[in-house]
Structures are given as structure tokens and as C-alpha cells.
Design a protein around this motif. Structure first.
Motif, PDB file in Angstrom:
ATOM      1  N   CYS A  54      31.062  76.465  13.934  1.00  0.00           N
ATOM      2  CA  CYS A  54      31.130  75.332  13.007  1.00  0.00           C
ATOM      3  C   CYS A  54      32.393  74.486  13.174  1.00  0.00           C
ATOM      4  O   CYS A  54      32.641  73.593  12.389  1.00  0.00           O
ATOM      5  CB  CYS A  54      31.016  75.818  11.568  1.00  0.00           C
ATOM      6  SG  CYS A  54      32.480  76.693  10.962  1.00  0.00           S
TER       7      CYS A  54
ATOM      8  N   ARG B 211      35.036  74.795   9.877  1.00  0.00           N
ATOM      9  CA  ARG B 211      34.698  74.326   8.529  1.00  0.00           C
ATOM     10  C   ARG B 211      34.302  75.444   7.572  1.00  0.00           C
ATOM     11  O   ARG B 211      33.831  75.168   6.470  1.00  0.00           O
ATOM     12  CB  ARG B 211      33.586  73.290   8.621  1.00  0.00           C
ATOM     13  CG  ARG B 211      34.051  72.015   9.317  1.00  0.00           C
ATOM     14  CD  ARG B 211      32.934  71.014   9.383  1.00  0.00           C
ATOM     15  NE  ARG B 211      31.956  71.449  10.362  1.00  0.00           N
ATOM     16  CZ  ARG B 211      31.639  70.757  11.457  1.00  0.00           C
ATOM     17  NH1 ARG B 211      32.187  69.598  11.685  1.00  0.00           N
ATOM     18  NH2 ARG B 211      30.744  71.225  12.298  1.00  0.00           N
ATOM     19  N   ALA B 212      34.449  76.715   7.994  1.00  0.00           N
ATOM     20  CA  ALA B 212      34.105  77.886   7.164  1.00  0.00           C
ATOM     21  C   ALA B 212      32.627  77.917   6.806  1.00  0.00           C
ATOM     22  O   ALA B 212      32.245  78.367   5.731  1.00  0.00           O
ATOM     23  CB  ALA B 212      34.970  77.946   5.900  1.00  0.00           C
ATOM     24  N   TRP B 213      31.773  77.462   7.709  1.00  0.00           N
ATOM     25  CA  TRP B 213      30.334  77.446   7.454  1.00  0.00           C
ATOM     26  C   TRP B 213      29.596  78.565   8.171  1.00  0.00           C
ATOM     27  O   TRP B 213      28.514  78.955   7.751  1.00  0.00           O
ATOM     28  CB  TRP B 213      29.724  76.127   7.897  1.00  0.00           C
ATOM     29  CG  TRP B 213      30.137  74.937   7.114  1.00  0.00           C
ATOM     30  CD1 TRP B 213      30.816  74.905   5.926  1.00  0.00           C
ATOM     31  CD2 TRP B 213      29.918  73.574   7.469  1.00  0.00           C
ATOM     32  NE1 TRP B 213      31.030  73.620   5.524  1.00  0.00           N
ATOM     33  CE2 TRP B 213      30.490  72.771   6.462  1.00  0.00           C
ATOM     34  CE3 TRP B 213      29.311  72.959   8.534  1.00  0.00           C
ATOM     35  CZ2 TRP B 213      30.458  71.389   6.490  1.00  0.00           C
ATOM     36  CZ3 TRP B 213      29.276  71.575   8.562  1.00  0.00           C
ATOM     37  CH2 TRP B 213      29.836  70.808   7.553  1.00  0.00           C
ATOM     38  N   CYS B 214      30.142  79.056   9.299  1.00  0.00           N
ATOM     39  CA  CYS B 214      29.334  79.955  10.132  1.00  0.00           C
ATOM     40  C   CYS B 214      29.762  81.423  10.046  1.00  0.00           C
ATOM     41  O   CYS B 214      28.957  82.302  10.298  1.00  0.00           O
ATOM     42  CB  CYS B 214      29.369  79.495  11.589  1.00  0.00           C
ATOM     43  SG  CYS B 214      30.982  79.638  12.393  1.00  0.00           S
TER      44      CYS B 214
ATOM     45  N   ASN C  88      34.388  77.454  -0.469  1.00  0.00           N
ATOM     46  CA  ASN C  88      33.482  77.570   0.672  1.00  0.00           C
ATOM     47  C   ASN C  88      33.707  78.867   1.439  1.00  0.00           C
ATOM     48  O   ASN C  88      32.749  79.554   1.805  1.00  0.00           O
ATOM     49  CB  ASN C  88      33.643  76.391   1.641  1.00  0.00           C
ATOM     50  CG  ASN C  88      33.087  75.113   1.088  1.00  0.00           C
ATOM     51  OD1 ASN C  88      32.209  75.119   0.232  1.00  0.00           O
ATOM     52  ND2 ASN C  88      33.602  74.003   1.570  1.00  0.00           N
ATOM     53  N   GLU C  89      34.970  79.196   1.700  1.00  0.00           N
ATOM     54  CA  GLU C  89      35.277  80.416   2.433  1.00  0.00           C
ATOM     55  C   GLU C  89      34.822  81.644   1.651  1.00  0.00           C
ATOM     56  O   GLU C  89      34.182  82.543   2.194  1.00  0.00           O
ATOM     57  CB  GLU C  89      36.773  80.503   2.739  1.00  0.00           C
ATOM     58  CG  GLU C  89      37.149  81.722   3.542  1.00  0.00           C
ATOM     59  CD  GLU C  89      38.638  81.824   3.833  1.00  0.00           C
ATOM     60  OE1 GLU C  89      39.009  82.734   4.600  1.00  0.00           O
ATOM     61  OE2 GLU C  89      39.432  81.021   3.302  1.00  0.00           O
TER      62      GLU C  89
ATOM     63  N   HIS D 168      32.502  81.866  -0.612  1.00  0.00           N
ATOM     64  CA  HIS D 168      31.043  81.902  -0.654  1.00  0.00           C
ATOM     65  C   HIS D 168      30.468  82.436   0.655  1.00  0.00           C
ATOM     66  O   HIS D 168      29.590  83.306   0.645  1.00  0.00           O
ATOM     67  CB  HIS D 168      30.495  80.504  -0.955  1.00  0.00           C
ATOM     68  CG  HIS D 168      29.011  80.441  -1.011  1.00  0.00           C
ATOM     69  ND1 HIS D 168      28.279  80.987  -2.048  1.00  0.00           N
ATOM     70  CD2 HIS D 168      28.113  79.915  -0.155  1.00  0.00           C
ATOM     71  CE1 HIS D 168      26.993  80.798  -1.819  1.00  0.00           C
ATOM     72  NE2 HIS D 168      26.874  80.147  -0.672  1.00  0.00           N
ATOM     73  N   MET D 169      30.961  81.950   1.776  1.00  0.00           N
ATOM     74  CA  MET D 169      30.461  82.415   3.074  1.00  0.00           C
ATOM     75  C   MET D 169      30.810  83.881   3.316  1.00  0.00           C
ATOM     76  O   MET D 169      29.989  84.637   3.837  1.00  0.00           O
ATOM     77  CB  MET D 169      31.004  81.555   4.215  1.00  0.00           C
ATOM     78  CG  MET D 169      30.293  80.230   4.377  1.00  0.00           C
ATOM     79  SD  MET D 169      28.492  80.383   4.626  1.00  0.00           S
ATOM     80  CE  MET D 169      28.417  81.359   6.121  1.00  0.00           C
TER      81      MET D 169
ATOM     82  N   LYS E 176      28.456  86.413   1.940  1.00  0.00           N
ATOM     83  CA  LYS E 176      27.161  86.532   2.617  1.00  0.00           C
ATOM     84  C   LYS E 176      27.236  87.345   3.908  1.00  0.00           C
ATOM     85  O   LYS E 176      26.211  87.608   4.515  1.00  0.00           O
ATOM     86  CB  LYS E 176      26.629  85.139   2.951  1.00  0.00           C
ATOM     87  CG  LYS E 176      26.289  84.317   1.749  1.00  0.00           C
ATOM     88  CD  LYS E 176      25.757  82.977   2.186  1.00  0.00           C
ATOM     89  CE  LYS E 176      25.260  82.207   0.974  1.00  0.00           C
ATOM     90  NZ  LYS E 176      24.518  81.011   1.378  1.00  0.00           N
TER      91      LYS E 176
ATOM     92  N   GLN F 194      40.512  79.104   8.450  1.00  0.00           N
ATOM     93  CA  GLN F 194      41.031  78.657   7.157  1.00  0.00           C
ATOM     94  C   GLN F 194      42.471  79.091   6.905  1.00  0.00           C
ATOM     95  O   GLN F 194      43.019  78.828   5.830  1.00  0.00           O
ATOM     96  CB  GLN F 194      40.130  79.183   6.034  1.00  0.00           C
ATOM     97  CG  GLN F 194      38.703  78.702   6.131  1.00  0.00           C
ATOM     98  CD  GLN F 194      38.606  77.189   6.056  1.00  0.00           C
ATOM     99  OE1 GLN F 194      38.997  76.586   5.071  1.00  0.00           O
ATOM    100  NE2 GLN F 194      38.100  76.569   7.116  1.00  0.00           N
TER     101      GLN F 194
END
Length: 106
Positions: A43, A46-49, A68-69, A71-72, A75, A88
Motif C-alpha cells: 500500500c 498508508r497502513a492499509w495492507c 487506521n493502523e 484498525h488494520m 484484522k 507508521q
């Protein structure tokens, strides 16, 4: 400019040292990618993947975790209370002496 160092354990379990200067890189991910590792993030920071998942073993990173971090990380299988995303974490003298491992299960 003063040099600092940190220690990381790569995906193969090998202990490695990384040297850096403050403000040399924007994030820990950029430092590791530029100097020591193959690219491993999808990503672009962007702390998305979750592919730059690390676990802090020694030392503290007081830089706060954004929503965001967090939350990811919630998961990702195998994340712990000492998990972070390298993308990050800013490169600062606070990283000097920190020991972390790169999550191999991503």
C-alpha cells in the motif's frame, strides 16, 4: 549528524543491525526497504495492507498509533499489543536501541 542503530530480526530469524540518521527517512519502512530489505509493502505506506507488520521485542516506541493502523492491526492474525506497522513509525533517535522482528506470516 549523529548516527543511531536498531536491531531487527528478519523473516528468516537472522538478527541484523540497521544504522540510520535522524530525518534520513520518513518512516522505518523506508529505511528498511532502502538499505536492507526487498520491498514488502503493497500500500506504499498508508497502513492499509499490513505487510510491514513488525513486533517490538525490546524498547518502546512512544509515537502514537492512529485509528487506521489500529484498525488494520486488529484484522491481522498474530498481531499482539507490541505490533506496529513499520510504515507508521517515524525515523527518530527514539528508535535507537529498539529491537523488533519482521512478521513472517504475512
Amino acid at each position: 549528524m549523529e548516527k543511531y542503530s536498531l536491531t531487527y530480526i528478519n523473516e528468516l530469524g537472522k538478527k541484523c543491525q540497521a544504522d540510520f540518521k535522524v530525518n534520513e527517512y520518513h518512516s522505518l519502512m523506508e529505511l528498511l526497504f532502502d538499505k536492507y530489505l526487498e520491498e514488502w509493502v503493497d500500500c506504499k505506506g498508508r497502513a492499509w495492507c499490513g505487510t510491514c507488520h513488525i513486533e517490538i521485542l525490546e524498547g518502546n516506541i512512544t509515537e502514537g498509533m492512529d485509528e487506521n493502523e489500529g484498525h488494520m492491526l486488529s484484522k491481522i492474525d498474530g498481531s499482539t499489543s507490541s505490533s506496529r506497522f513499520a510504515c507508521q513509525i517515524p525515523v527518530s533517535k527514539q528508535l535507537s536501541g529498539v529491537v523488533f522482528k519482521i512478521a513472517a506470516d504475512i
